[in-house]
Structure formats: C-alpha cells, structure tokens
Design a protein around this motif. Structure first.
Motif, mmCIF file in Angstrom:
data_model
loop_
_atom_site.group_PDB
_atom_site.id
_atom_site.type_symbol
_atom_site.label_atom_id
_atom_site.label_comp_id
_atom_site.label_asym_id
_atom_site.label_seq_id
_atom_site.Cartn_x
_atom_site.Cartn_y
_atom_site.Cartn_z
ATOM 1 N N PHE A 1 76.750 -32.943 107.014
ATOM 2 C CA PHE A 1 76.965 -32.195 108.254
ATOM 3 C C PHE A 1 77.416 -33.078 109.407
ATOM 4 C CE2 PHE A 1 74.387 -29.362 105.718
ATOM 5 C CZ PHE A 1 75.108 -28.183 105.859
ATOM 6 N N THR A 2 77.152 -34.381 109.317
ATOM 7 C CA THR A 2 77.691 -35.273 110.346
ATOM 8 C C THR A 2 79.216 -35.322 110.263
ATOM 9 O OG1 THR A 2 77.379 -37.188 108.911
ATOM 10 C CG2 THR A 2 75.620 -36.701 110.477
ATOM 11 N N TYR A 3 79.733 -35.193 109.053
ATOM 12 C CA TYR A 3 81.188 -35.154 108.892
ATOM 13 C C TYR A 3 81.753 -33.826 109.373
ATOM 14 C CZ TYR A 3 80.985 -39.598 106.565
ATOM 15 O OH TYR A 3 80.789 -40.928 106.313
ATOM 16 N N ALA A 4 81.005 -32.745 109.192
ATOM 17 C CA ALA A 4 81.441 -31.451 109.734
ATOM 18 C C ALA A 4 81.487 -31.517 111.256
ATOM 19 C CB ALA A 4 80.492 -30.342 109.275
ATOM 20 N N ALA A 5 80.488 -32.170 111.858
ATOM 21 C CA ALA A 5 80.484 -32.332 113.319
ATOM 22 C C ALA A 5 81.682 -33.162 113.767
ATOM 23 C CB ALA A 5 79.185 -32.981 113.773
ATOM 24 N N GLY A 6 82.054 -34.165 112.988
ATOM 25 C CA GLY A 6 83.245 -34.952 113.306
ATOM 26 C C GLY A 6 84.508 -34.133 113.249
ATOM 27 N N ALA A 7 84.580 -33.204 112.286
ATOM 28 C CA ALA A 7 85.752 -32.325 112.191
ATOM 29 C C ALA A 7 85.836 -31.417 113.409
ATOM 30 C CB ALA A 7 85.684 -31.495 110.912
ATOM 31 N N VAL A 8 84.700 -30.880 113.838
ATOM 32 C CA VAL A 8 84.688 -30.020 115.031
ATOM 33 C C VAL A 8 85.098 -30.827 116.263
ATOM 34 C CG1 VAL A 8 83.187 -28.675 116.550
ATOM 35 C CG2 VAL A 8 83.008 -28.414 114.077
ATOM 36 N N PHE A 9 84.582 -32.027 116.378
ATOM 37 C CA PHE A 9 84.933 -32.898 117.500
ATOM 38 C C PHE A 9 86.439 -33.171 117.528
ATOM 39 C CE2 PHE A 9 85.360 -37.333 119.100
ATOM 40 C CZ PHE A 9 84.967 -37.108 120.407
ATOM 41 N N ALA A 10 87.021 -33.481 116.372
ATOM 42 C CA ALA A 10 88.465 -33.744 116.305
ATOM 43 C C ALA A 10 89.268 -32.492 116.632
ATOM 44 C CB ALA A 10 88.836 -34.276 114.917
ATOM 45 N N LEU A 11 88.803 -31.327 116.205
ATOM 46 C CA LEU A 11 89.508 -30.081 116.531
ATOM 47 C C LEU A 11 89.447 -29.771 118.021
ATOM 48 C CD1 LEU A 11 88.531 -27.844 113.491
ATOM 49 C CD2 LEU A 11 90.792 -28.792 114.028
ATOM 50 N N LEU A 12 88.337 -30.102 118.663
ATOM 51 C CA LEU A 12 88.251 -29.922 120.119
ATOM 52 C C LEU A 12 89.239 -30.824 120.848
ATOM 53 C CD1 LEU A 12 84.387 -29.596 120.604
ATOM 54 C CD2 LEU A 12 86.114 -27.811 120.875
ATOM 55 N N ILE A 13 89.342 -32.057 120.405
ATOM 56 C CA ILE A 13 90.316 -32.980 121.006
ATOM 57 C C ILE A 13 91.732 -32.466 120.773
ATOM 58 C CG2 ILE A 13 91.286 -35.309 120.830
ATOM 59 C CD1 ILE A 13 88.448 -36.287 120.269
ATOM 60 N N LEU A 14 91.987 -31.978 119.568
ATOM 61 C CA LEU A 14 93.308 -31.428 119.246
ATOM 62 C C LEU A 14 93.636 -30.240 120.147
ATOM 63 C CD1 LEU A 14 95.807 -31.341 117.385
ATOM 64 C CD2 LEU A 14 94.489 -29.880 115.871
ATOM 65 N N ALA A 15 92.686 -29.352 120.353
ATOM 66 C CA ALA A 15 92.919 -28.185 121.206
ATOM 67 C C ALA A 15 93.173 -28.604 122.647
ATOM 68 C CB ALA A 15 91.719 -27.244 121.139
ATOM 69 N N ALA B 1 98.878 -35.421 116.193
ATOM 70 C CA ALA B 1 98.791 -35.731 114.766
ATOM 71 C C ALA B 1 97.486 -36.445 114.413
ATOM 72 C CB ALA B 1 99.984 -36.578 114.341
ATOM 73 N N LEU B 2 97.074 -37.406 115.226
ATOM 74 C CA LEU B 2 95.863 -38.158 114.885
ATOM 75 C C LEU B 2 94.613 -37.285 114.850
ATOM 76 C CD1 LEU B 2 96.422 -41.611 116.640
ATOM 77 C CD2 LEU B 2 96.635 -41.027 114.227
ATOM 78 N N PRO B 3 94.377 -36.428 115.842
ATOM 79 C CA PRO B 3 93.197 -35.556 115.715
ATOM 80 C C PRO B 3 93.299 -34.570 114.544
ATOM 81 C CG PRO B 3 93.909 -35.639 117.998
ATOM 82 C CD PRO B 3 94.961 -36.314 117.182
ATOM 83 N N ALA B 4 94.506 -34.120 114.222
ATOM 84 C CA ALA B 4 94.660 -33.211 113.080
ATOM 85 C C ALA B 4 94.325 -33.928 111.774
ATOM 86 C CB ALA B 4 96.078 -32.657 113.045
ATOM 87 N N VAL B 5 94.787 -35.149 111.620
ATOM 88 C CA VAL B 5 94.470 -35.932 110.419
ATOM 89 C C VAL B 5 92.969 -36.228 110.365
ATOM 90 C CG1 VAL B 5 94.803 -38.187 109.322
ATOM 91 C CG2 VAL B 5 96.774 -36.918 110.169
ATOM 92 N N ALA B 6 92.394 -36.583 111.510
ATOM 93 C CA ALA B 6 90.957 -36.864 111.562
ATOM 94 C C ALA B 6 90.143 -35.630 111.186
ATOM 95 C CB ALA B 6 90.567 -37.358 112.951
ATOM 96 N N ALA B 7 90.529 -34.471 111.695
ATOM 97 C CA ALA B 7 89.816 -33.233 111.362
ATOM 98 C C ALA B 7 89.924 -32.943 109.862
ATOM 99 C CB ALA B 7 90.364 -32.064 112.172
ATOM 100 N N VAL C 1 83.849 -42.555 102.868
ATOM 101 C CA VAL C 1 83.941 -44.002 103.068
ATOM 102 C C VAL C 1 85.142 -44.331 103.949
ATOM 103 C CG1 VAL C 1 84.426 -46.189 101.898
ATOM 104 C CG2 VAL C 1 82.692 -44.659 100.996
ATOM 105 N N LEU C 2 86.264 -43.666 103.717
ATOM 106 C CA LEU C 2 87.451 -43.892 104.539
ATOM 107 C C LEU C 2 87.175 -43.544 105.999
ATOM 108 C CD1 LEU C 2 90.497 -44.577 104.711
ATOM 109 C CD2 LEU C 2 90.928 -42.166 104.284
ATOM 110 N N VAL C 3 86.571 -42.384 106.227
ATOM 111 C CA VAL C 3 86.266 -41.962 107.599
ATOM 112 C C VAL C 3 85.275 -42.918 108.247
ATOM 113 C CG1 VAL C 3 85.189 -40.140 108.971
ATOM 114 C CG2 VAL C 3 86.841 -39.552 107.212
ATOM 115 N N ALA C 4 84.223 -43.277 107.525
ATOM 116 C CA ALA C 4 83.230 -44.197 108.075
ATOM 117 C C ALA C 4 83.842 -45.569 108.338
ATOM 118 C CB ALA C 4 82.038 -44.323 107.134
ATOM 119 N N GLY C 5 84.770 -45.988 107.478
ATOM 120 C CA GLY C 5 85.441 -47.265 107.703
ATOM 121 C C GLY C 5 86.271 -47.257 108.974
ATOM 122 N N VAL C 6 86.968 -46.150 109.220
ATOM 123 C CA VAL C 6 87.749 -46.044 110.462
ATOM 124 C C VAL C 6 86.823 -45.991 111.669
ATOM 125 C CG1 VAL C 6 89.328 -44.568 111.753
ATOM 126 C CG2 VAL C 6 89.741 -45.002 109.346
#
Length: 145
Positions: free
Chosen positions: A30-44, A86-92, A114-119
C-alpha cells in the motif's frame, strides 16, 4: 542405491513440496499505491498548469526572469511539458505495477518495487524500502531464493 521404480498405475514422480513463503507486511504494497496516488496528483497539477493560459503565461514569465531568450522559450516550454508530464506518469505506472505485483506475490512486482525503491533511494526516502525488499526473507517470499 535409489528407490525402486514406480509400479504400474502409480505416479512416476512425487508431487513437489509446496513452497513455504515468508510473511510480508500487509501495509507494504500500500505504500506503493500511495506513491502512485502522489504521482497522479503531481501529474494533474502539472497538466493544469500546461492546459491553462494563465499557467502557461507563468511558465513563460519564469523563463524570461531566468534569462532565457524569447526565441528559445517555446523549446524550453516543450521540454518542461515533456518532463513534468511524462515523469509523473511513468512514476505512477511503476508504483501501480509494484503495488499489484506485490499484492499478488509476483516476481515482476518485486522487481518493479526494487526499481521504484532504488529511484526513491536517490532522495533517501526509499532506502528503508530497498533494504526490506533485498532482505533474504522478502526475496524468499517472492520466490527469488
């Protein structure tokens, strides 16, 4: 020696033992789901800046204040649009992939996480998640060891 060959009418091989999976904290995906929501907010937010004439005017004003010549401002604006949309869309997308993969205990979900955590570890935020994902018990939980 070995065991005798199977008799007729029996299975030739024993069924493989079920793989014991280590427990993974329920909150972890769910921490990754929260990251997706955060990235979508930035994208919006960035899409609203690009779509609104006032937002575009503010970007051009900042470019002028930064010393960018008028002839190059459009090119900088296009680079801004590509980067900040593009970056927030890829992150989401990566966060969502990690969430669904971790929830279903798939190897690709672990790899995406692992990729997301590495970034994110480049910003120091992802170091605890990267550490948790690379622990032997977590790797075993996703069938990697």
């Amino acid at each position: 020696m070995g065991s005798p060959p199977p008799s007729p009418g029996t299975r030739p091989f024993a069924a493989p033992a079920p793989v014991e999976r280590e427990p993974v904290p329920v909150w972890f995906p769910f921490t990754y789901a929260a990251g997706a929501v955060f990235a979508l907010l930035i994208l919006a937010q960035n899409a609203a800046i690009v779509a609104a004439p006032t937002g575009r005017a503010q970007v051009y004003q900042q470019l002028s204040a930064g010393g960018v010549p008028a002839g190059q401002q459009y090119d900088f604006f296009v680079a801004y649009v590509i980067t900040f949309l593009a970056l927030p869309a890829v992150a989401a997308g990566l966060h969502a992939l990690a969430f669904y993969g971790l929830r279903s205990r798939r190897r690709w979900g672990w790899a995406a996480a692992v990729l997301v955590a590495g970034v994110w570890s480049l910003l120091l935020v992802g170091i605890p998640f990267l550490h948790t994902l690379l622990k032997p018990s977590t790797r075993r939980a996703y069938g990697l060891d």
